[in-house]
Design a protein around this motif. Structure first.
Motif, PDB file in Angstrom:
ATOM      1  N   CYS A  37       0.858  -1.184   0.000  1.00  0.00           N
ATOM      2  CA  CYS A  37       0.000   0.000   0.000  1.00  0.00           C
ATOM      3  C   CYS A  37       0.892   1.230   0.000  1.00  0.00           C
ATOM      4  O   CYS A  37       1.918   1.268   0.677  1.00  0.00           O
ATOM      5  CB  CYS A  37      -0.883   0.057   1.234  1.00  0.00           C
ATOM      6  N   VAL A  38       0.457   2.223  -0.764  1.00  0.00           N
ATOM      7  CA  VAL A  38       1.204   3.466  -0.877  1.00  0.00           C
ATOM      8  C   VAL A  38       0.454   4.547  -0.119  1.00  0.00           C
ATOM      9  O   VAL A  38      -0.765   4.680  -0.258  1.00  0.00           O
ATOM     10  CB  VAL A  38       1.341   3.847  -2.367  1.00  0.00           C
ATOM     11  N   GLY A  39       1.183   5.296   0.694  1.00  0.00           N
ATOM     12  CA  GLY A  39       0.563   6.401   1.439  1.00  0.00           C
ATOM     13  C   GLY A  39       0.882   7.721   0.769  1.00  0.00           C
ATOM     14  O   GLY A  39       1.847   7.829  -0.002  1.00  0.00           O
ATOM     15  N   VAL A  86       5.449   3.379   1.941  1.00  0.00           N
ATOM     16  CA  VAL A  86       4.903   2.059   1.614  1.00  0.00           C
ATOM     17  C   VAL A  86       4.668   1.284   2.893  1.00  0.00           C
ATOM     18  O   VAL A  86       5.480   1.332   3.810  1.00  0.00           O
ATOM     19  CB  VAL A  86       5.875   1.264   0.699  1.00  0.00           C
ATOM     20  N   PHE A  87       3.508   0.603   2.971  1.00  0.00           N
ATOM     21  CA  PHE A  87       3.272  -0.316   4.084  1.00  0.00           C
ATOM     22  C   PHE A  87       2.602  -1.551   3.525  1.00  0.00           C
ATOM     23  O   PHE A  87       2.221  -1.591   2.347  1.00  0.00           O
ATOM     24  CB  PHE A  87       2.452   0.362   5.195  1.00  0.00           C
ATOM     25  N   LEU A  88       2.488  -2.585   4.340  1.00  0.00           N
ATOM     26  CA  LEU A  88       1.978  -3.875   3.861  1.00  0.00           C
ATOM     27  C   LEU A  88       0.716  -4.263   4.619  1.00  0.00           C
ATOM     28  O   LEU A  88       0.492  -3.816   5.737  1.00  0.00           O
ATOM     29  CB  LEU A  88       3.023  -4.975   4.082  1.00  0.00           C
ATOM     30  N   HIS A 129     -12.648   5.003   5.867  1.00  0.00           N
ATOM     31  CA  HIS A 129     -12.563   4.498   4.487  1.00  0.00           C
ATOM     32  C   HIS A 129     -11.476   5.265   3.763  1.00  0.00           C
ATOM     33  O   HIS A 129     -11.328   6.478   3.951  1.00  0.00           O
ATOM     34  CB  HIS A 129     -13.900   4.680   3.761  1.00  0.00           C
ATOM     35  N   GLU A 130     -10.685   4.560   2.965  1.00  0.00           N
ATOM     36  CA  GLU A 130      -9.760   5.174   2.015  1.00  0.00           C
ATOM     37  C   GLU A 130      -9.993   4.472   0.685  1.00  0.00           C
ATOM     38  O   GLU A 130      -9.593   3.331   0.500  1.00  0.00           O
ATOM     39  CB  GLU A 130      -8.295   5.005   2.460  1.00  0.00           C
ATOM     40  N   ALA A 131     -10.696   5.131  -0.222  1.00  0.00           N
ATOM     41  CA  ALA A 131     -10.991   4.551  -1.538  1.00  0.00           C
ATOM     42  C   ALA A 131      -9.750   4.632  -2.412  1.00  0.00           C
ATOM     43  O   ALA A 131      -9.115   5.686  -2.493  1.00  0.00           O
ATOM     44  CB  ALA A 131     -12.138   5.324  -2.189  1.00  0.00           C
ATOM     45  N   GLU A 132      -9.390   3.525  -3.049  1.00  0.00           N
ATOM     46  CA  GLU A 132      -8.141   3.499  -3.811  1.00  0.00           C
ATOM     47  C   GLU A 132      -8.263   2.646  -5.077  1.00  0.00           C
ATOM     48  O   GLU A 132      -9.038   1.699  -5.130  1.00  0.00           O
ATOM     49  CB  GLU A 132      -7.005   2.925  -2.939  1.00  0.00           C
ATOM     50  N   VAL A 133      -7.460   2.995  -6.057  1.00  0.00           N
ATOM     51  CA  VAL A 133      -7.269   2.123  -7.220  1.00  0.00           C
ATOM     52  C   VAL A 133      -6.231   1.081  -6.827  1.00  0.00           C
ATOM     53  O   VAL A 133      -5.188   1.416  -6.262  1.00  0.00           O
ATOM     54  CB  VAL A 133      -6.791   2.930  -8.448  1.00  0.00           C
ATOM     55  N   LEU A 158     -10.706  -0.661  -0.778  1.00  0.00           N
ATOM     56  CA  LEU A 158     -10.661   0.228   0.386  1.00  0.00           C
ATOM     57  C   LEU A 158      -9.466  -0.142   1.251  1.00  0.00           C
ATOM     58  O   LEU A 158      -9.293  -1.318   1.587  1.00  0.00           O
ATOM     59  CB  LEU A 158     -11.952   0.092   1.205  1.00  0.00           C
ATOM     60  N   ASP A 159      -8.663   0.853   1.563  1.00  0.00           N
ATOM     61  CA  ASP A 159      -7.588   0.678   2.536  1.00  0.00           C
ATOM     62  C   ASP A 159      -8.189   1.120   3.870  1.00  0.00           C
ATOM     63  O   ASP A 159      -8.099   2.278   4.255  1.00  0.00           O
ATOM     64  CB  ASP A 159      -6.390   1.553   2.114  1.00  0.00           C
ATOM     65  N   LEU A 160      -8.865   0.161   4.546  1.00  0.00           N
ATOM     66  CA  LEU A 160      -9.514   0.521   5.811  1.00  0.00           C
ATOM     67  C   LEU A 160      -8.441   0.775   6.870  1.00  0.00           C
ATOM     68  O   LEU A 160      -7.464   0.036   6.970  1.00  0.00           O
ATOM     69  CB  LEU A 160     -10.459  -0.586   6.277  1.00  0.00           C
ATOM     70  N   ALA A 216      -3.036  -0.846  12.752  1.00  0.00           N
ATOM     71  CA  ALA A 216      -4.056   0.097  12.293  1.00  0.00           C
ATOM     72  C   ALA A 216      -4.543  -0.218  10.884  1.00  0.00           C
ATOM     73  O   ALA A 216      -5.690   0.058  10.526  1.00  0.00           O
ATOM     74  CB  ALA A 216      -3.494   1.518  12.333  1.00  0.00           C
ATOM     75  N   LYS A 217      -3.662  -0.809  10.058  1.00  0.00           N
ATOM     76  CA  LYS A 217      -3.954  -0.982   8.638  1.00  0.00           C
ATOM     77  C   LYS A 217      -4.112  -2.439   8.231  1.00  0.00           C
ATOM     78  O   LYS A 217      -4.525  -2.723   7.109  1.00  0.00           O
ATOM     79  CB  LYS A 217      -2.796  -0.403   7.808  1.00  0.00           C
ATOM     80  N   GLY A 218      -3.740  -3.358   9.136  1.00  0.00           N
ATOM     81  CA  GLY A 218      -3.631  -4.753   8.706  1.00  0.00           C
ATOM     82  C   GLY A 218      -4.595  -5.711   9.356  1.00  0.00           C
ATOM     83  O   GLY A 218      -4.422  -6.925   9.243  1.00  0.00           O
ATOM     84  N   GLY A 277      -2.978   4.541  -3.074  1.00  0.00           N
ATOM     85  CA  GLY A 277      -3.160   5.781  -2.324  1.00  0.00           C
ATOM     86  C   GLY A 277      -4.563   6.331  -2.464  1.00  0.00           C
ATOM     87  O   GLY A 277      -5.271   6.023  -3.424  1.00  0.00           O
ATOM     88  N   THR A 278      -4.951   7.147  -1.481  1.00  0.00           N
ATOM     89  CA  THR A 278      -6.325   7.648  -1.471  1.00  0.00           C
ATOM     90  C   THR A 278      -6.368   9.153  -1.668  1.00  0.00           C
ATOM     91  O   THR A 278      -5.482   9.866  -1.207  1.00  0.00           O
ATOM     92  CB  THR A 278      -7.025   7.271  -0.137  1.00  0.00           C
ATOM     93  N   PRO A 279      -7.405   9.624  -2.390  1.00  0.00           N
ATOM     94  CA  PRO A 279      -7.602  11.076  -2.511  1.00  0.00           C
ATOM     95  C   PRO A 279      -8.239  11.623  -1.222  1.00  0.00           C
ATOM     96  O   PRO A 279      -8.535  10.868  -0.305  1.00  0.00           O
ATOM     97  CB  PRO A 279      -8.554  11.193  -3.696  1.00  0.00           C
TER      98      PRO A 279
HETATM   99 ZN    ZN Z   1      -4.429   4.358   1.863  1.00  0.00          ZN
END
Ligand code: ZN
Length: 197
Positions: free
Chosen positions: A6-8, A27-29, A52-56, A73-75, A94-96, A163-165
């Protein structure tokens, strides 16, 4: 399944809303069990405020290039992430967490909009919360893949959340989410949030 990268901070406005500068590549995993393709989002018991983090999301092909794209989603358990940031600790918790990466269907690049111009949006309960356009990424997809490959090594089947907008926000029990990609109905996906008690 491969590694989930995942890219921040890949969109300047989101970096600003988080009080961060868009600096070096972040970058995180996420672990394999974070990924779910069902239509339910089950937030774990004891979760804090989950955003919510909406991402491609890009899937890496045999040639190391992007072979297919999806919306996901990168919740993020923002409560745990803020605590981790303050303490200088990693973001894994927090992310995994289990289910922290809900994914829609992958669309081969041949049927998707061009990688540099994917417009997407997230609706929560019918209201648009996030709009993104890969044209405004700080680092476009080919550059992300090259950078991740150079340091970590990419394999076919690996996924990259790009990454999220701006517009991230908390999820509540019963929220209905819809992700859409302009001009690509195949990529559309919906989720319903369920918080464990
Ligand atoms: Zn994200």
């Amino acid at each position: 399944m491969g590694t989930v990268f995942c890219v921040g901070r890949n969109y300047a406005e989101h970096a600003r809303e988080m009080g961060a500068e868009a600096g070096p590549l972040v970058v995180f995993l996420k672990p394999e069990r974070a990924v779910t393709t069902g239509r339910g989002i089950r937030l774990p018991a004891g979760a804090g405020e989950v955003h919510h983090e909406a991402e491609v999301v890009v899937r890496v092909g045999a040639d190391g290039e992007c072979e297919a794209v999806a919306l996901g989603l990168d919740l993020t358990d923002r409560t745990r992430q803020q605590a981790a940031k303050a303490a200088g600790l990693p973001w894994a918790e927090a992310k995994g967490f289990r289910g922290a990466a809900p994914l829609g269907p992958f669309v081969p690049v041949s049927r998707a909009p061009p990688l540099g111009g994917i417009r997407f949006l997230l609706r929560v309960n019918g209201e648009v919360r996030q709009r993104g356009d890969t044209a405004s990424m700080l680092r476009p997809v080919p550059e992300l893949l090259r950078a991740i490959d150079a340091w970590y090594g990419l394999s076919p089947g690996d996924l990259v959340f790009t990454g999220t907008p701006a517009g991230v926000g908390p999820l509540r029990d019963g929220d209905a989410l819809e992700l859409e990609m302009e001009g690509c109905p195949e990529a559309r996906v919906g989720f319903v949030v369920e918080r464990a008690r």
